[in-house]
Design an enzyme around this catalytic site. Structure first.
Site, PDB file in Angstrom:
ATOM      1  N   GLU A   3      -6.960   4.432   7.932  1.00 37.14           N
ATOM      2  CA  GLU A   3      -6.753   5.860   7.640  1.00 37.14           C
ATOM      3  C   GLU A   3      -7.987   6.452   6.964  1.00 37.14           C
ATOM      4  O   GLU A   3      -8.334   7.608   7.179  1.00 37.14           O
ATOM      5  CB  GLU A   3      -5.491   6.035   6.777  1.00 37.14           C
ATOM      6  CG  GLU A   3      -4.235   5.784   7.605  1.00 37.14           C
ATOM      7  CD  GLU A   3      -3.042   5.263   6.821  1.00 37.14           C
ATOM      8  OE1 GLU A   3      -3.034   5.349   5.584  1.00 37.14           O
ATOM      9  OE2 GLU A   3      -2.114   4.754   7.478  1.00 37.14           O
ATOM     10  N   SER A  54       3.750  -2.077  10.403  1.00 34.35           N
ATOM     11  CA  SER A  54       5.200  -2.094  10.668  1.00 34.35           C
ATOM     12  C   SER A  54       5.848  -3.433  10.323  1.00 34.35           C
ATOM     13  O   SER A  54       6.756  -3.902  11.013  1.00 34.35           O
ATOM     14  CB  SER A  54       5.477  -1.707  12.118  1.00 34.35           C
ATOM     15  OG  SER A  54       5.026  -0.386  12.368  1.00 34.35           O
ATOM     16  N   HIS A  76      -9.491   0.849   4.887  1.00 31.23           N
ATOM     17  CA  HIS A  76      -8.237   1.099   5.599  1.00 31.23           C
ATOM     18  C   HIS A  76      -8.513   2.025   6.789  1.00 31.23           C
ATOM     19  O   HIS A  76      -9.333   2.945   6.682  1.00 31.23           O
ATOM     20  CB  HIS A  76      -7.204   1.728   4.656  1.00 31.23           C
ATOM     21  CG  HIS A  76      -5.831   1.695   5.250  1.00 31.23           C
ATOM     22  ND1 HIS A  76      -5.428   2.600   6.202  1.00 31.23           N
ATOM     23  CD2 HIS A  76      -4.788   0.856   5.048  1.00 31.23           C
ATOM     24  CE1 HIS A  76      -4.180   2.307   6.564  1.00 31.23           C
ATOM     25  NE2 HIS A  76      -3.767   1.253   5.876  1.00 31.23           N
ATOM     26  N   LYS A  82       0.143   4.226  -0.242  1.00 29.12           N
ATOM     27  CA  LYS A  82      -0.513   5.395   0.373  1.00 29.12           C
ATOM     28  C   LYS A  82      -0.274   6.639  -0.502  1.00 29.12           C
ATOM     29  O   LYS A  82      -0.206   6.517  -1.720  1.00 29.12           O
ATOM     30  CB  LYS A  82      -0.038   5.577   1.817  1.00 29.12           C
ATOM     31  CG  LYS A  82      -0.208   4.269   2.623  1.00 29.12           C
ATOM     32  CD  LYS A  82      -0.046   4.416   4.099  1.00 29.12           C
ATOM     33  CE  LYS A  82      -0.242   3.073   4.777  1.00 29.12           C
ATOM     34  NZ  LYS A  82      -0.160   3.130   6.226  1.00 29.12           N
ATOM     35  N   GLY A 107       2.622   2.238  10.875  1.00 29.77           N
ATOM     36  CA  GLY A 107       3.562   3.349  10.766  1.00 29.77           C
ATOM     37  C   GLY A 107       4.201   3.756  12.084  1.00 29.77           C
ATOM     38  O   GLY A 107       4.806   4.814  12.181  1.00 29.77           O
ATOM     39  N   GLY A 112       3.034  -1.096   4.287  1.00 30.05           N
ATOM     40  CA  GLY A 112       3.045   0.339   4.017  1.00 30.05           C
ATOM     41  C   GLY A 112       4.457   0.809   3.715  1.00 30.05           C
ATOM     42  O   GLY A 112       4.979   0.645   2.611  1.00 30.05           O
ATOM     43  N   GLY A 113       5.110   1.385   4.713  1.00 26.67           N
ATOM     44  CA  GLY A 113       6.425   2.004   4.535  1.00 26.67           C
ATOM     45  C   GLY A 113       7.433   1.126   3.798  1.00 26.67           C
ATOM     46  O   GLY A 113       8.121   1.589   2.880  1.00 26.67           O
ATOM     47  N   GLU A 170      -5.138  -5.125  10.349  1.00 27.55           N
ATOM     48  CA  GLU A 170      -4.134  -4.095  10.614  1.00 27.55           C
ATOM     49  C   GLU A 170      -4.466  -3.392  11.924  1.00 27.55           C
ATOM     50  O   GLU A 170      -5.325  -2.495  11.946  1.00 27.55           O
ATOM     51  CB  GLU A 170      -4.126  -3.056   9.479  1.00 27.55           C
ATOM     52  CG  GLU A 170      -3.820  -3.643   8.115  1.00 27.55           C
ATOM     53  CD  GLU A 170      -3.274  -2.587   7.157  1.00 27.55           C
ATOM     54  OE1 GLU A 170      -2.197  -2.794   6.610  1.00 27.55           O
ATOM     55  OE2 GLU A 170      -3.930  -1.532   6.980  1.00 27.55           O
ATOM     56  N   ASN A 188       0.875  -1.173   0.000  1.00 23.84           N
ATOM     57  CA  ASN A 188       0.000   0.000   0.000  1.00 23.84           C
ATOM     58  C   ASN A 188       0.913   1.224   0.000  1.00 23.84           C
ATOM     59  O   ASN A 188       1.482   1.569   1.031  1.00 23.84           O
ATOM     60  CB  ASN A 188      -0.898  -0.031   1.240  1.00 23.84           C
ATOM     61  CG  ASN A 188      -1.768   1.205   1.366  1.00 23.84           C
ATOM     62  OD1 ASN A 188      -1.800   2.044   0.449  1.00 23.84           O
ATOM     63  ND2 ASN A 188      -2.467   1.330   2.479  1.00 23.84           N
TER      64      ASN A 188
HETATM   65  P1  13P Z   1       3.128   0.368   7.716  1.00 22.14           P
HETATM   66  O1  13P Z   1       3.691  -0.907   7.125  1.00 22.14           O
HETATM   67  O2  13P Z   1       3.843   1.592   7.237  1.00 22.14           O
HETATM   68  O3  13P Z   1       3.007   0.280   9.210  1.00 22.14           O
HETATM   69  O4  13P Z   1       1.632   0.518   7.149  1.00 22.14           O
HETATM   70  C1  13P Z   1       0.786  -0.578   7.167  1.00 22.14           C
HETATM   71  C2  13P Z   1      -0.436  -0.239   6.413  1.00 22.14           C
HETATM   72  O5  13P Z   1      -1.209   0.611   6.812  1.00 22.14           O
HETATM   73  C3  13P Z   1      -0.676  -0.930   5.139  1.00 22.14           C
HETATM   74  O6  13P Z   1      -1.950  -0.685   4.666  1.00 22.14           O
END
Ligand code: 13P
Length: 250
Positions: free
Chosen positions: A98, A213, A96, A11, A174, A234-235, A168, A9
């Site tokens: 967010e 993470s 998600h 983002k 994050g 994510g990251g 998640e 993802n």
């Molecule tokens: P991180 O891997 O950056 O923690 O993000 C996870 C995420 O929200 C994937 O959708």
């Protein structure tokens, strides 16, 4: 034997040109992971066309991060499921945390989005998970149950068979704070049990990904658990070597 999936993802990161470069870098090292591991990347809307073009022939699938809850019409700024499908998008991340938290995504809206995603031949990656205060209050199971019952239970069996779920925990996204492999297994086992209440043995086949993470150094232990079928990243999905490093954890 369930599918093994690692989805990125992205983002709101990368420009279109950077996105195409990232896709190419992932494709270049993809062979280091087992060929049975399915890779999906989910760039921002603006890059979908060019990333889909670059992904042709690589075996990497492309997903979107959201879609509108209406089919078409006067909804300024929205992107419809039909538009995504017509570009060659295969997956859509829905729910998600967010989007739930910052954009008021409710279960009611998510039911509509899910239907549109399926109607247009795509597959939802449906995200669920509790916030820190909910975990501290011991409510993680109740939260995940509600997020499943309110949305997933509206699906038909043939829709459910295609669904991908991502657990998640919001406190792990994050933050650098990963759920332990045991925490991930416990709740993902519970999630599968709830799915089975409605869909019976079909739930045995549902890929349930972990997100929060996740990195090459912790993916092996987490993916080693029985009810963890991969990750939503994510990251670490923004660095090709890390993304593939996670896929190699299988
Ligand atoms: P991180 O891997 O950056 O923690 O993000 C996870 C995420 O929200 C994937 O959708």
């Amino acid at each position: 034997m369930r599918r093994e999936i690692v989805a990125g993802n992205w983002k709101m990161n990368t420009t279109p040109a950077q996105g195409v470069e990232l896709l190419k870098s992932v494709a270049a090292v993809k062979g280091e992971a087992k060929s049975s591991v399915e890779l999906i990347v989910c760039p921002p809307f603006t890059h979908l066309c060019s990333v889909i073009d670059a992904a042709k022939g690589t075996g990497i699938a492309v997903g979107a991060q959201n879609c509108a809850d209406e089919a078409k019409g006067a909804y300024t700024g929205e992107v419809s499921a039909e538009m995504l499908a017509s570009m060659g998008v295969e997956y859509v991340i829905l729910g998600h945390s967010e989007r739930r938290e910052y954009y008021g995504e409710t279960s009611e809206k998510l039911v509509k989005k899910m239907k549109l995603v399926y109607d247009n031949g795509m597959v939802p990656i449906y995200c669920i998970g509790e916030k820190l205060e909910e975990r501290e209050a011991g409510k993680e199971e109740a939260i995940c149950r509600a997020q499943i019952e309110e949305v997933v239970f509206s699906l038909s069996e043939s829709q459910f068979e295609k669904l991908v779920i991502a657990y998640e925990p919001v406190w792990a996204i994050g933050t650098g704070k990963t759920a332990t492999a045991e925490q991930a297994q416990d709740i993902q086992h519970f999630i599968r049990k709830v799915l089975a209440e409605k869909f019976g043995t079909l739930a045995e086949k549902t890929p349930i990904l972990y997100g929060g993470s996740c990195k090459p150094s912790n993916a092996g232990e987490i993916f080693g658990k029985k009810d963890v079928d991969g990750g939503l990243i994510g990251g670490a999905a923004l660095v090709a070597e890390d993304f593939i490093g996670i896929a190699k954890a299988f």
